[in-house]
Design a protein around this motif. Structure first.
Motif, PDB file in Angstrom:
ATOM      1  N   LEU A  70      29.059 -13.454 -20.180  1.00  0.00           N
ATOM      2  CA  LEU A  70      29.176 -12.057 -20.612  1.00  0.00           C
ATOM      3  C   LEU A  70      30.142 -11.273 -19.732  1.00  0.00           C
ATOM      4  N   ALA A  71      30.256 -11.644 -18.481  1.00  0.00           N
ATOM      5  CA  ALA A  71      31.165 -10.949 -17.565  1.00  0.00           C
ATOM      6  C   ALA A  71      32.607 -11.452 -17.665  1.00  0.00           C
ATOM      7  N   HIS A  72      32.788 -12.660 -18.202  1.00  0.00           N
ATOM      8  CA  HIS A  72      34.122 -13.272 -18.239  1.00  0.00           C
ATOM      9  C   HIS A  72      34.431 -13.852 -19.623  1.00  0.00           C
ATOM     10  N   PRO A  73      34.482 -13.009 -20.655  1.00  0.00           N
ATOM     11  CA  PRO A  73      34.714 -13.536 -22.008  1.00  0.00           C
ATOM     12  C   PRO A  73      36.069 -14.222 -22.164  1.00  0.00           C
ATOM     13  N   GLY A  74      37.067 -13.774 -21.442  1.00  0.00           N
ATOM     14  CA  GLY A  74      38.377 -14.420 -21.529  1.00  0.00           C
ATOM     15  C   GLY A  74      38.325 -15.856 -21.026  1.00  0.00           C
ATOM     16  N   LEU A  75      37.577 -16.066 -19.971  1.00  0.00           N
ATOM     17  CA  LEU A  75      37.429 -17.414 -19.432  1.00  0.00           C
ATOM     18  C   LEU A  75      36.666 -18.306 -20.415  1.00  0.00           C
ATOM     19  N   VAL A  76      35.631 -17.758 -21.053  1.00  0.00           N
ATOM     20  CA  VAL A  76      34.899 -18.519 -22.074  1.00  0.00           C
ATOM     21  C   VAL A  76      35.854 -18.912 -23.197  1.00  0.00           C
ATOM     22  N   ALA A  77      36.668 -17.974 -23.638  1.00  0.00           N
ATOM     23  CA  ALA A  77      37.641 -18.266 -24.704  1.00  0.00           C
ATOM     24  C   ALA A  77      38.604 -19.366 -24.263  1.00  0.00           C
ATOM     25  N   LEU A  78      39.046 -19.317 -23.001  1.00  0.00           N
ATOM     26  CA  LEU A  78      39.972 -20.338 -22.503  1.00  0.00           C
ATOM     27  C   LEU A  78      39.294 -21.708 -22.460  1.00  0.00           C
ATOM     28  N   LEU A  79      38.053 -21.738 -22.021  1.00  0.00           N
ATOM     29  CA  LEU A  79      37.343 -23.012 -21.941  1.00  0.00           C
ATOM     30  C   LEU A  79      37.137 -23.620 -23.320  1.00  0.00           C
ATOM     31  N   LEU A  80      37.061 -22.777 -24.337  1.00  0.00           N
ATOM     32  CA  LEU A  80      36.866 -23.264 -25.705  1.00  0.00           C
ATOM     33  C   LEU A  80      38.175 -23.505 -26.447  1.00  0.00           C
ATOM     34  N   SER A  81      39.293 -23.069 -25.876  1.00  0.00           N
ATOM     35  CA  SER A  81      40.554 -23.117 -26.611  1.00  0.00           C
ATOM     36  C   SER A  81      41.064 -24.541 -26.766  1.00  0.00           C
ATOM     37  N   PRO A  82      41.616 -24.841 -27.935  1.00  0.00           N
ATOM     38  CA  PRO A  82      42.144 -26.175 -28.190  1.00  0.00           C
ATOM     39  C   PRO A  82      43.630 -26.310 -27.858  1.00  0.00           C
ATOM     40  N   THR A  83      44.190 -25.335 -27.120  1.00  0.00           N
ATOM     41  CA  THR A  83      45.625 -25.409 -26.865  1.00  0.00           C
ATOM     42  C   THR A  83      45.964 -26.659 -26.084  1.00  0.00           C
ATOM     43  N   GLY A  84      47.018 -27.317 -26.501  1.00  0.00           N
ATOM     44  CA  GLY A  84      47.437 -28.545 -25.840  1.00  0.00           C
ATOM     45  C   GLY A  84      48.658 -28.334 -24.977  1.00  0.00           C
ATOM     46  N   GLU A  85      48.962 -27.092 -24.659  1.00  0.00           N
ATOM     47  CA  GLU A  85      50.164 -26.808 -23.901  1.00  0.00           C
ATOM     48  C   GLU A  85      49.987 -27.108 -22.427  1.00  0.00           C
ATOM     49  N   GLU A  86      51.105 -27.300 -21.765  1.00  0.00           N
ATOM     50  CA  GLU A  86      51.089 -27.551 -20.320  1.00  0.00           C
ATOM     51  C   GLU A  86      51.502 -26.293 -19.587  1.00  0.00           C
TER      52      GLU A  86
END
Length: 197
Positions: free
Chosen positions: A96-112
């Motif tokens: 709840l305090a770090h929604p951006g981090l949660v989104a990043l952990l769930l993101s399927p981006t394959g970029e380097e």
């Protein structure tokens, strides 16, 4: 700027950067986009973090620190309801305090560079519930319950943040995660003990 204010500003910058990395990938996110997201000029943002690479490194380091908090939450408790509750409480507060981090952990981006933090944070969450990442026990029930609780936690915490319902939803998210783990509740988590009497 006091140290506490600086720390809060840095945490907000990191969370907004993580959300943008999740949405656009590292290569597709500019320093200007991060600056705009936190209401700073590009120069102001670069005063906090001197480059996009430094932002990425700081986001990863923050994820690692938070993963350590999750592991420590129930480390001294035996397996069971109290350990699960302690772990869920910390996970919910972090999510709840770090929604951006949660989104990043769930993101399927394959970029380097890929969000290395996703693997370490995911492993920490699984270990905190007494499982070994990547290992499938003979009875998969606990694994499925833990993964279900983590999935519910991610979706519900992001929704609570988006709907500006963090305070209202927090006890419900905790209860839902505990339900998923097999610790069904006997009382309504939104009712105070005084209301129960």
């Amino acid at each position: 700027m006091t140290r506490l204010m600086r720390q809060h500003a840095d945490e907000e910058i990191l969370d907004r950067a993580a959300a943008l990395f999740a949405r656009h990938g590292f290569a597709g996110t500019s320093v200007q986009q991060v600056a705009d997201a936190v209401g700073l000029s590009k120069a102001g943002l670069l005063h906090h973090f001197p480059s996009k690479d430094a932002l990425h490194t700081a986001v990863t380091a923050q994820a690692d620190r938070l993963a350590d908090q999750v592991l420590a939450a129930g480390a001294r408790l035996p397996e069971g309801l109290e350990r699960d509750r302690a772990t869920v409480e910390v996970l919910v507060d972090i999510a709840l305090a770090h929604p951006g981090l949660v989104a990043l952990l769930l993101s399927p981006t394959g970029e380097e560079p890929a969000p290395e933090c996703a693997l370490s944070a995911g492993d920490a969450a699984v270990r905190a519930f007494g499982l070994v990442p990547g290992e499938m026990p003979a009875d998969p029930t606990r694994t499925v319950r833990v993964l279900g609780a983590l999935g519910a936690l991610a979706v519900l915490s992001l929704s609570a943040t988006e709907l500006d319902a963090v305070t209202t939803w927090r006890p419900l998210v905790v209860a839902t995660c505990l339900d998923a783990l097999g610790h069904g509740r006997t009382t309504d988590p939104t009712r105070s003990p005084e209301m129960e009497a």
